[in-house]
Design a protein around this motif. Structure first.
Motif, PDB file in Angstrom:
ATOM      1  N   TRP A 193      -0.325   3.800  -2.452  1.00  0.00           N
ATOM      2  CA  TRP A 193      -1.739   4.102  -2.424  1.00  0.00           C
ATOM      3  C   TRP A 193      -2.080   5.708  -1.991  1.00  0.00           C
ATOM      4  CZ3 TRP A 193      -5.264  -0.207  -0.377  1.00  0.00           C
ATOM      5  CH2 TRP A 193      -5.186  -1.565  -1.179  1.00  0.00           C
TER       6      TRP A 193
ATOM      7  N   LEU B 210      -4.061   3.617  -6.619  1.00  0.00           N
ATOM      8  CA  LEU B 210      -3.152   2.290  -6.310  1.00  0.00           C
ATOM      9  C   LEU B 210      -1.648   2.771  -6.533  1.00  0.00           C
ATOM     10  CD1 LEU B 210      -5.087  -0.700  -7.198  1.00  0.00           C
ATOM     11  CD2 LEU B 210      -5.309   0.599  -5.117  1.00  0.00           C
TER      12      LEU B 210
ATOM     13  N   TYR C  88      -5.687   2.138   4.967  1.00  0.00           N
ATOM     14  CA  TYR C  88      -4.436   1.151   4.569  1.00  0.00           C
ATOM     15  C   TYR C  88      -3.287   1.752   5.181  1.00  0.00           C
ATOM     16  CZ  TYR C  88      -3.826   5.489   1.638  1.00  0.00           C
ATOM     17  OH  TYR C  88      -3.700   6.917   1.065  1.00  0.00           O
TER      18      TYR C  88
ATOM     19  N   THR D  21       0.729  -1.218  -0.042  1.00  0.00           N
ATOM     20  CA  THR D  21       0.059  -0.075  -0.046  1.00  0.00           C
ATOM     21  C   THR D  21       0.745   1.092   0.136  1.00  0.00           C
ATOM     22  OG1 THR D  21      -0.056  -0.097   2.360  1.00  0.00           O
ATOM     23  CG2 THR D  21      -1.772  -0.967   1.208  1.00  0.00           C
TER      24      THR D  21
END
Length: 384
Positions: free
Chosen positions: A299, A347, A320, A296
């Protein structure tokens, strides 16, 4: 920052930009953690790692201009893959002109140590300003005792009294005072120096008998939704639609086929409890085709229809942060928007995804636990 033998505090990066008849963009890769950016001494904007900020617009330049980037380290990540958390500008700075990117070089770097001696090197003069800088003043007392300095009108920075470092402050709170031990004060004249790297609403201080430890100033810049912005899902086809069972613990949604995507939208259609208008998510994870959990680190939340940032820090990026005790929750103080609730995540790169995992909040409350959902994955950005 560590390359310049500085472990914390602030550091200034300076270089020069060529003239340009058009506006350009400044891109800082992996800024850690907070920066105020200046062109010829005038602030053009601030970047905050909490929001994943990395880009600012540079105005047209009629002549060569000085670029200053003042960076503050706000704290180190102590978990997960980001635990090696260097500070300052950790990778590179680029200028984007149309489709062209140019890495900026020829930097001069200035350390801003936190020791008192460095602060006294500033050249002070009497004038009325409300800009980033050092502020120096005096207060006179006839009786020594403990007190609390009210710093609620200041921006972001650090304060020294009689040569002692009293700590850091930030306008967003909840702490709005700094404790000053009476042992460090003296009868008569006492000196105070404030370094504000943002800008004060009003440069003033006051001694209080009690601390202010619970005053939040909602930082709207933390919201992941622009004013009047609305997500348009009318033409979108979900990759998964379903219902979660009630209760805590991880819940997985396996897709019928893997999908390549860079943008994820999770939509909560209702909650487990009837009449509950909230949505809350502790963690979201995506798994690859080999069953591995995707990183992550790249992200970034680019939209959340609602977030609770007043009563608590339940911003959308908590989904996240790899901390099961923190969570995103829609607004519960003031307005209470109804379902559906959406969160959209960039992402950071194109990935192949085979399933999504959802973790409800883990505290004793059941507010906002998701029941019915829709999941969207796309290679192109969503429309707003």
């Amino acid at each position: 920052m560590e390359m310049f033998n500085q472990g914390w505090g602030r550091i200034l990066y300076r270089t020069y930009l060529k003239p340009s008849a058009q506006k350009q963009k400044l891109l800082i890769t992996e800024l850690h953690d907070w920066a105020n950016v200046f062109i010829d001494g005038k602030s053009i904007g601030r970047l905050d790692r909490r929001r994943g900020d990395n880009t600012l617009e540079i105005p047209a330049l009629s002549k060569t201009a000085r670029l200053d980037i003042l960076v503050e380290a706000t704290g180190r990540v102590n978990y997960g893959k980001a635990i090696i958390d260097r500070k300052g500008i950790t990778e590179k700075v680029e200028i984007i002109h149309g489709n062209d990117k140019t890495i900026l070089t020829n930097w001069t770097v200035y350390n801003f140590p936190v020791d008192y001696e460095f602060q006294t090197k500033a050249k002070f003069k009497t004038q009325q300003i409300q800009t980033p800088g050092w502020y120096k003043g005096y207060f006179v007392i006839d009786k020594v005792g403990d007190t609390f300095l009210d710093v609620s009108t200041w921006g972001k920075g650090m304060l020294w009294v009689n040569g002692y470092n009293m700590g850091r402050f930030w306008k967003i709170g909840p702490q709005q005072t700094l404790f000053i031990p009476g042992a460090w004060l003296k009868k008569g004249k006492n000196e105070v120096i404030v370094l504000d790297v943002d800008s004060p609403k009003e440069p003033k201080l006051a001694g209080l008998k009690e601390a202010i430890l619970d005053q939040l100033n909602p930082d709207e810049s933390l919201l992941h939704r622009k004013k009047n912005q609305n997500l348009d899902l009318a033409a979108e086809k979900p990759i998964a639609v379903g219902s979660f069972t009630a209760g805590t613990g991880w819940k997985e949604v396996k897709f019928n086929a893997s999908v390549k995507a860079q943008y994820l939208c999770f939509e909560a259609l209702n909650a487990q409890q009837e009449k509950d208008v909230l949505s809350s998510i502790a963690e979201l994870e995506l798994t690859s085709t080999d069953g591995q959990t995707l990183s992550t680190l790249k992200w970034k939340v680019i939209y959340a229809d609602s977030e609770e940032i007043t009563a608590a820090n339940h911003a959308a990026d908590k989904v996240y942060d790899q901390q099961e005790s923190t969570f995103w929750q829609t607004q519960a103080v003031g307005a209470k928007p109804k379902h559906p609730h959406q969160i959209v995540i960039d992402l950071g790169e194109l990935v192949e995804v085979s399933s999504l995992r959802y973790l409800p909040r883990s505290d004793k409350s059941q507010n906002g636990m998701v029941k019915d959902y829709r999941i969207f994955l796309k290679q192109e950005p969503f429309k707003f």
